[in-house]
Motif scaffolding. Structure first.
Motif: not given
Length: 236
Positions: A131-139
């Motif tokens: 499984k792959c956990y992807v966290e997104v952050k806006n820059v």
């Protein structure tokens, strides 16, 4: 991401009370609109600069217009609607735009996980793969020379997400932190040690423990916002 209808242009007067901004329309009318960014918006605010906004068809919204794109003091465009970041990354993943994640065929959003009661932005799954956990952050923080920083204010929430990602790696899964760079002047990304040194230290620790740190830059216009290409992340 096609913007239909296209965004409308105005000029920024000021942002205030975190969630509001006053703009001047081409007609000269002054209008208060929603600001969908709770951060500091450091280096994104230039009074009397061009800005772009969307209009909601909802009849119940007090402020139907939403600020989407700002012109920065140094003349670049910044996508300040943080809610767009996940949609942009979802589109990128669906079109196999991240080569290292292209083998995953199932994408689930906002899945509960972790010991700190978190929600992961995207959980990727495929037969035979971890499984792959992807966290997104806006820059959007740019301080010259093409260098973008995250975060733009002290972020205890961001630190929590890094701890959760490290825990997923320890359990045998993949974990990815993906910086969605909605700023036309940013060509590389680094942790903002001068703003949140704790986050910077934790980010480097996470990378050392196997959390994959990626960044993608966006094309911004009134008609379309789209993540185009990978950008280097500087952790040294």
């Amino acid at each position: 991401m096609k913007l239909e209808p296209a965004l409308q242009q105005a000029h920024l007067i000021k942002r205030y009370k975190r969630f509001l901004a006053d703009i001047r329309l081409p007609s000269g009318e002054v209008k208060t609109i929603h600001c969908p960014n709770t951060g500091s918006m450091r280096a994104c605010l230039a009074p009397d600069s061009p800005c772009w906004y969307s209009v909601s068809a909802s009849k119940t919204r007090k402020y139907p217009e939403t600020w989407e794109i700002a012109t920065t003091p140094d003349g670049f465009l910044a996508g300040i609607n943080t809610h767009r970041a996940n949609a942009l990354v979802a589109e990128l993943l669906a079109h196999k735009g991240v080569a290292s994640l292209a083998d995953y065929d199932s994408i689930s959003a906002e899945v509960k996980y972790g010991a700190e009661n978190s929600r992961i932005d995207f959980l990727l799954e495929a037969q035979g793969l971890p499984k792959c956990y992807v966290e997104v952050k806006n820059v959007t923080l740019h301080e010259g020379d093409g260098l973008g920083f995250f975060p733009d204010a002290v972020s205890s929430r961001g630190a929590k997400h890094l701890r959760e990602l490290m825990a997923m790696v320890e359990q045998g899964h993949r974990a990815v932190l993906l910086f969605c760079v909605q700023h036309t002047g940013i060509t590389r990304v680094a942790p903002a040690d001068h703003i949140d040194p704790v986050y910077g230290t934790l980010l480097r620790e996470a990378a050392a423990k196997g959390v994959e740190v990626l960044a993608y830059g966006a094309h911004l216009s009134a008609q379309e916002i789209r993540l185009l290409k990978p950008l280097p992340v500087l952790l040294a």
